[in-house]
Write an enzyme that holds these catalytic residues in place. Structure first.
Site, PDB file in Angstrom:
ATOM      1  N   CYS A 181     -71.860   6.519 -91.007  1.00 32.37           N
ATOM      2  CA  CYS A 181     -71.855   7.719 -90.187  1.00 32.37           C
ATOM      3  C   CYS A 181     -73.097   7.721 -89.301  1.00 32.37           C
ATOM      4  O   CYS A 181     -74.207   7.470 -89.777  1.00 32.37           O
ATOM      5  CB  CYS A 181     -71.823   9.020 -90.980  1.00 32.37           C
ATOM      6  SG  CYS A 181     -70.350   9.228 -91.965  1.00 32.37           S
ATOM      7  N   ARG A 223     -72.248   2.439 -86.931  1.00 27.15           N
ATOM      8  CA  ARG A 223     -72.420   3.005 -88.270  1.00 27.15           C
ATOM      9  C   ARG A 223     -71.126   3.564 -88.842  1.00 27.15           C
ATOM     10  O   ARG A 223     -71.071   3.932 -90.012  1.00 27.15           O
ATOM     11  CB  ARG A 223     -73.468   4.117 -88.230  1.00 27.15           C
ATOM     12  CG  ARG A 223     -74.823   3.650 -87.756  1.00 27.15           C
ATOM     13  CD  ARG A 223     -75.785   4.801 -87.710  1.00 27.15           C
ATOM     14  NE  ARG A 223     -76.172   5.203 -89.037  1.00 27.15           N
ATOM     15  CZ  ARG A 223     -77.287   4.822 -89.649  1.00 27.15           C
ATOM     16  NH1 ARG A 223     -78.121   4.024 -89.035  1.00 27.15           N
ATOM     17  NH2 ARG A 223     -77.561   5.225 -90.857  1.00 27.15           N
ATOM     18  N   TRP A 242     -67.692   7.355 -90.866  1.00 31.09           N
ATOM     19  CA  TRP A 242     -67.109   6.355 -91.772  1.00 31.09           C
ATOM     20  C   TRP A 242     -66.604   7.167 -92.948  1.00 31.09           C
ATOM     21  O   TRP A 242     -67.386   7.729 -93.709  1.00 31.09           O
ATOM     22  CB  TRP A 242     -68.176   5.350 -92.201  1.00 31.09           C
ATOM     23  CG  TRP A 242     -67.629   4.208 -92.995  1.00 31.09           C
ATOM     24  CD1 TRP A 242     -67.057   3.068 -92.507  1.00 31.09           C
ATOM     25  CD2 TRP A 242     -67.624   4.074 -94.429  1.00 31.09           C
ATOM     26  NE1 TRP A 242     -66.681   2.243 -93.547  1.00 31.09           N
ATOM     27  CE2 TRP A 242     -67.012   2.835 -94.729  1.00 31.09           C
ATOM     28  CE3 TRP A 242     -68.047   4.872 -95.484  1.00 31.09           C
ATOM     29  CZ2 TRP A 242     -66.833   2.379 -96.036  1.00 31.09           C
ATOM     30  CZ3 TRP A 242     -67.865   4.430 -96.783  1.00 31.09           C
ATOM     31  CH2 TRP A 242     -67.264   3.193 -97.051  1.00 31.09           C
ATOM     32  N   ASN A 267     -73.901  13.084 -92.995  1.00 31.91           N
ATOM     33  CA  ASN A 267     -73.804  11.687 -93.420  1.00 31.91           C
ATOM     34  C   ASN A 267     -74.148  11.655 -94.902  1.00 31.91           C
ATOM     35  O   ASN A 267     -75.155  12.225 -95.306  1.00 31.91           O
ATOM     36  CB  ASN A 267     -74.814  10.840 -92.622  1.00 31.91           C
ATOM     37  CG  ASN A 267     -74.868   9.396 -93.103  1.00 31.91           C
ATOM     38  OD1 ASN A 267     -73.935   8.909 -93.731  1.00 31.91           O
ATOM     39  ND2 ASN A 267     -75.963   8.722 -92.796  1.00 31.91           N
ATOM     40  N   GLY A 268     -73.311  11.002 -95.710  1.00 30.29           N
ATOM     41  CA  GLY A 268     -73.602  10.918 -97.142  1.00 30.29           C
ATOM     42  C   GLY A 268     -72.436  11.434 -97.963  1.00 30.29           C
ATOM     43  O   GLY A 268     -71.312  11.567 -97.462  1.00 30.29           O
ATOM     44  N   GLU A 297     -72.425 -17.468 -96.831  1.00 30.72           N
ATOM     45  CA  GLU A 297     -72.559 -16.645 -95.626  1.00 30.72           C
ATOM     46  C   GLU A 297     -71.445 -16.983 -94.617  1.00 30.72           C
ATOM     47  O   GLU A 297     -70.886 -16.087 -93.972  1.00 30.72           O
ATOM     48  CB  GLU A 297     -73.954 -16.849 -95.015  1.00 30.72           C
ATOM     49  CG  GLU A 297     -74.203 -16.221 -93.661  1.00 30.72           C
ATOM     50  CD  GLU A 297     -74.092 -14.693 -93.634  1.00 30.72           C
ATOM     51  OE1 GLU A 297     -73.851 -14.081 -94.676  1.00 30.72           O
ATOM     52  OE2 GLU A 297     -74.205 -14.140 -92.528  1.00 30.72           O
ATOM     53  N   LYS A 324     -68.779 -14.225 -93.198  1.00 33.01           N
ATOM     54  CA  LYS A 324     -68.576 -13.942 -91.772  1.00 33.01           C
ATOM     55  C   LYS A 324     -67.081 -14.019 -91.435  1.00 33.01           C
ATOM     56  O   LYS A 324     -66.568 -13.186 -90.712  1.00 33.01           O
ATOM     57  CB  LYS A 324     -69.334 -14.948 -90.885  1.00 33.01           C
ATOM     58  CG  LYS A 324     -70.830 -14.799 -90.847  1.00 33.01           C
ATOM     59  CD  LYS A 324     -71.357 -13.629 -90.039  1.00 33.01           C
ATOM     60  CE  LYS A 324     -71.554 -12.411 -90.872  1.00 33.01           C
ATOM     61  NZ  LYS A 324     -72.784 -12.196 -91.541  1.00 33.01           N
ATOM     62  N   GLU A 383     -65.060 -10.998 -92.984  1.00 32.72           N
ATOM     63  CA  GLU A 383     -65.264  -9.672 -92.401  1.00 32.72           C
ATOM     64  C   GLU A 383     -64.825  -9.588 -90.950  1.00 32.72           C
ATOM     65  O   GLU A 383     -64.448  -8.530 -90.481  1.00 32.72           O
ATOM     66  CB  GLU A 383     -66.707  -9.187 -92.578  1.00 32.72           C
ATOM     67  CG  GLU A 383     -67.738  -9.995 -91.871  1.00 32.72           C
ATOM     68  CD  GLU A 383     -69.160  -9.481 -92.117  1.00 32.72           C
ATOM     69  OE1 GLU A 383     -69.341  -8.297 -92.374  1.00 32.72           O
ATOM     70  OE2 GLU A 383     -70.087 -10.302 -92.044  1.00 32.72           O
ATOM     71  N   HIS A 390     -65.077 -28.312-111.141  1.00 33.55           N
ATOM     72  CA  HIS A 390     -64.939 -27.422-112.305  1.00 33.55           C
ATOM     73  C   HIS A 390     -63.856 -26.370-112.064  1.00 33.55           C
ATOM     74  O   HIS A 390     -63.785 -25.392-112.798  1.00 33.55           O
ATOM     75  CB  HIS A 390     -66.282 -26.754-112.619  1.00 33.55           C
ATOM     76  CG  HIS A 390     -67.355 -27.747-112.935  1.00 33.55           C
ATOM     77  ND1 HIS A 390     -67.394 -28.446-114.115  1.00 33.55           N
ATOM     78  CD2 HIS A 390     -68.399 -28.198-112.200  1.00 33.55           C
ATOM     79  CE1 HIS A 390     -68.434 -29.279-114.097  1.00 33.55           C
ATOM     80  NE2 HIS A 390     -69.050 -29.147-112.941  1.00 33.55           N
ATOM     81  N   LYS A 397     -72.015  -0.441 -90.387  1.00 36.13           N
ATOM     82  CA  LYS A 397     -73.354  -0.975 -90.586  1.00 36.13           C
ATOM     83  C   LYS A 397     -74.171   0.075 -91.323  1.00 36.13           C
ATOM     84  O   LYS A 397     -73.894   1.260 -91.214  1.00 36.13           O
ATOM     85  CB  LYS A 397     -73.980  -1.248 -89.216  1.00 36.13           C
ATOM     86  CG  LYS A 397     -75.078  -2.266 -89.311  1.00 36.13           C
ATOM     87  CD  LYS A 397     -75.132  -3.105 -88.074  1.00 36.13           C
ATOM     88  CE  LYS A 397     -76.152  -4.184 -88.227  1.00 36.13           C
ATOM     89  NZ  LYS A 397     -75.594  -5.448 -88.692  1.00 36.13           N
TER      90      LYS A 397
HETATM   91  C1  F6R Z   1     -72.517  -8.804 -93.392  1.00 33.84           C
HETATM   92  C2  F6R Z   1     -73.428  -7.679 -93.413  1.00 33.84           C
HETATM   93  C3  F6R Z   1     -73.677  -7.012 -94.709  1.00 33.84           C
HETATM   94  C4  F6R Z   1     -75.162  -6.593 -94.819  1.00 33.84           C
HETATM   95  C5  F6R Z   1     -75.375  -5.768 -96.090  1.00 33.84           C
HETATM   96  C6  F6R Z   1     -76.825  -5.380 -96.281  1.00 33.84           C
HETATM   97  O1  F6R Z   1     -72.396  -9.349 -92.124  1.00 33.84           O
HETATM   98  O2  F6R Z   1     -73.930  -7.269 -92.406  1.00 33.84           O
HETATM   99  O3  F6R Z   1     -73.300  -7.799 -95.781  1.00 33.84           O
HETATM  100  O4  F6R Z   1     -75.961  -7.737 -94.826  1.00 33.84           O
HETATM  101  O5  F6R Z   1     -74.584  -4.601 -96.034  1.00 33.84           O
HETATM  102  O6  F6R Z   1     -77.275  -4.604 -95.212  1.00 33.84           O
HETATM  103  P1  F6R Z   1     -78.826  -4.392 -94.956  1.00 33.84           P
HETATM  104  O7  F6R Z   1     -79.401  -5.708 -94.592  1.00 33.84           O
HETATM  105  O8  F6R Z   1     -78.894  -3.403 -93.841  1.00 33.84           O
HETATM  106  O9  F6R Z   1     -79.400  -3.866 -96.238  1.00 33.84           O
END
Ligand code: F6R
Length: 631
Positions: A2, A41, A91, A117-118, A500, A504, A507, A523, A626
């Site tokens: 949010c 966000r 969100w 937010n929350g 990683e 990527k 997501e 294994h 995010k």
């Molecule tokens: C993946 C991604 C997430 C963040 C995770 C931690 O592309 O962006 O996995 O890395 O949510 O976020 P931060 O770094 O903001 O604590």
């Protein structure tokens, strides 16, 4: 999660009745601009609420879906001019992403609006109380409970700040709340508990935002609010108090990003731009960290050197991409400092009764500095007596404020939901920390540290080279847009890179993707290999120790023999591996421990290009947001 924006300005009052300089901006435009920059966000719905002189009701609009839907709605049905505004991009948690559940939520008399937010955990109990008192609810959200409660308190106090303080004391869970009232059209009041809120300071105008991106286009002067604080802004004043109404302090700082850093600058997506920002992100994170003698001086680390010398264990806590950065750093820090390093997902750390004491250094890694799981783990670690050092990108965020020390990455704003440049800068900062500890504890000679620092300084140019070779990766990705499953293998530092790469792809392209330690294949996971199964393999340098290279080459042969299509990331000049690769993505030579900063780049480009070829929004993947500020 949010995004929240608040604004109050004298623009509408033509010069400011009290002689203060007038801002000429329109509150709605400022709010929409802030929401545009905060949309990463959350993008389930968006809404705004406006208060203006002579208006006896709050004017508002809200719409499910992305911000563009709200903008369309406002074009069709314009709102009246205003002096104060709040805006929200959601969100969804409680209640689906509908128009009704979108924020703002209004009190029954239409004079007060709230955004949030929350998660309000005691909302059911409070709602029952309010329903008994005759309040009718329109939405399924927990936020409306806060709006109705605030309205009830306002009816008694006729003071929005006091009403907010009483309301905040009654709420459990996590919240940032912003409110405007039609009777006081120059004021926006905010409250925060375990959820972010920063103040932007202007002349004849003031701002509130979930983070500085909300107002970076208008001011760089900001205030960092503390936990459990109320803030009241008018165009000419900012007052901060605690939930009891006592005046409280907030820390002033200047934002060191400029507005252009949060723009796409001609790229098709923020993600593409941020991939291209990576050489700078690494270089800027390295900048200014040594003295004239070349010794590392991490001035921000205000932890007593004696305490750091006595550290006998490091635990890295983080989530997602940040955790993979920590996983990479583990190999380097253990190698350089001979201190055991554990890497743990923040949400697991807290609930497993970890063995932590005053000799443990907990390193919290977070781009946003707001990830609730990591924040809770930080608090838990400190309660157990550990020192916490955070590696964070966002100034004014909560995790650094609650840590004993912070090492900022200087990646600039990361807007795309999928993390890219933060990953490289987190590894860089963690490596600086490792070298600093090695210097302090005498594990390495000064010339060894200087040589390693020089190798790190060579990295930005090499990352640039990988980016410039990106077209072949993009073409390969486009040709694979119908793939339904992709596997990723790596060993040693290549293992977290494989994880990683898989994250990527999941997501961004919504494809089944899994990363494995290459040695683990036999294994179990090798059973997944079938004719044509695409498998990325991160190949260590032929110079890597312990014959790592030949072991990974054998793994490639094993999967190829079973029909896999091998997509190999290998160091320039690695002729041995060429024979076994269906596709090969070359990266410049680098010491083994630094290879992740190069090897991950083709994987980022691959995921982005494949998602784009599928017509997906790479900056705002479905279901994600995010800055994950709920647990
Ligand atoms: C993946 C991604 C997430 C963040 C995770 C931690 O592309 O962006 O996995 O890395 O949510 O976020 P931060 O770094 O903001 O604590």
């Amino acid at each position: 999660m949010c995004g929240i924006v608040g604004y109050t300005g004298l623009g509408l009052l033509e010069g400011g009745a009290d002689g203060t300089p007038a801002a000429t901006r329109h509150p709605l435009e400022v709010t929409l601009e802030g929401l545009r920059r905060l949309e990463y966000r959350g993008y389930d719905s968006a809404g705004v609420a406006l208060a203006g002189p002579g208006q006896d009701h709050i004017a508002f609009a809200k719409k499910s879906g992305k911000l563009s839907n709200l903008v369309g709605e406002l074009e069709e049905h314009p709102l009246p001019a205003a002096t104060a505004a709040i805006g929200h991009t959601r969100w969804a948690t409680h209640g689906g992403p509908t128009d009704t559940n979108a924020h703002p939520h209004l009190a029954a008399d239409g004079k007060l609006a709230v955004i949030h937010n929350g998660i309000i955990e005691n909302f059911a109990q409070l709602k029952a109380e309010l329903v008994d008192a005759g309040v009718t609810f329109r939405s399924e959200t927990d936020t409306e409970v806060a709006a109705q409660l605030l309205a009830q308190q306002y009816a008694q106090t006729k003071n929005l700040t006091e009403a907010m303080a009483v309301t905040a004391r009654r709420l459990e869970g996590t919240f940032t709340l912003l409110a405007v009232h039609a009777d006081d059209p120059l004021t926006v009041v905010g409250a925060r508990h375990d959820s972010p809120l920063v103040v932007g300071l202007g002349e004849g105008e003031n701002f509130l935002g979930s983070d500085v991106a909300a107002f970076i286009a208008f001011t760089k002067e900001a205030l960092e609010l503390g936990q459990d604080q109320i803030v009241t802004i008018t165009p000419t004043s900012v007052a901060v108090s605690d939930f009891q109404g006592n005046p409280a302090d907030a820390k002033r700082f200047t934002v060191d990003w400029d507005a252009a850093a949060a723009e796409k600058s001609g790229f098709d997506s923020f993600m593409d731009k941020e991939i291209h920002d990576q050489p700078h992100a690494v270089a800027d994170t390295l900048l200014g960290r040594t003295d004239l003698d070349g010794r590392l001086t991490l001035d921000e680390i205000h932890i007593d050197e004696a305490v750091l010398r006595a550290v006998d264990k490091i635990i890295v806590i983080a989530c997602g991409t940040a955790a993979y950065a920590g996983h990479v750093a583990k190999y380097a820090i253990e190698h350089w400092c001979r201190i055991p390093v554990e890497v743990e997902l923040s949400h697991e750390f807290r609930y497993r009764d970890p063995i932590v004491n005053e000799k443990t250094l907990v390193v919290a890694v977070s781009q946003s500095g707001e990830t609730m799981d990591t924040l809770m783990a930080v608090r838990h670690a400190r309660e157990q007596g550990a020192k916490v050092l955070s590696i964070v990108n966002t100034r004014g965020s909560t995790i650094p404020r609650e840590s004993d020390a912070v090492l900022y990455t200087h990646a600039g704003p990361e807007i795309a939901v999928a993390s890219t440049k933060a990953f490289l800068s987190q590894i860089t900062a963690a490596y600086l920390l490792g070298l600093y500890l090695a210097q302090l504890r005498g594990n390495k000679f000064p010339d060894e540290i200087a040589a390693l620092l020089n190798e790190l300084r060579d990295l930005p140019a090499k990352v640039q080279t990988v980016i410039e070779r990106g077209e072949y990766v993009r073409a390969t990705a486009r040709s694979m847009k119908d793939a339904t499953s992709v596997l990723f293998l790596g060993r040693h530092v290549g293992y977290p890179v494989a994880l990683e790469g898989a994250l990527k792809l999941k997501e961004l392209a919504y494809i089944h993707a899994e990363g494995f330690a290459a040695g683990e294949l036999k294994h179990g996971p090798i059973a997944l290999i079938d004719e044509g199964q695409p498998v990325f393999v991160v190949v260590p340098s032929p110079q890597a120790r312990h014959g790592l290279h030949s072991k990974v080459v054998s793994n490639i042969q094993e999967i190829r023999a079973r029909g896999a299509r091998t997509l190999v990331i290998a160091e320039d000049g690695d002729d041995e591996v060429r024979k076994y690769a269906d596709e090969i993505f070359w990266i410049p030579k680098a010491p083994s421990l630094l290879q992740p900063l190069l090897a991950v780049v083709p994987l980022q480009i691959f995921a982005m290009a494949l998602a784009t070829a599928k017509g997906l929004d790479v900056d705002q993947p479905r279901n994600l947001a995010k800055s994950v500020t709920v647990e």
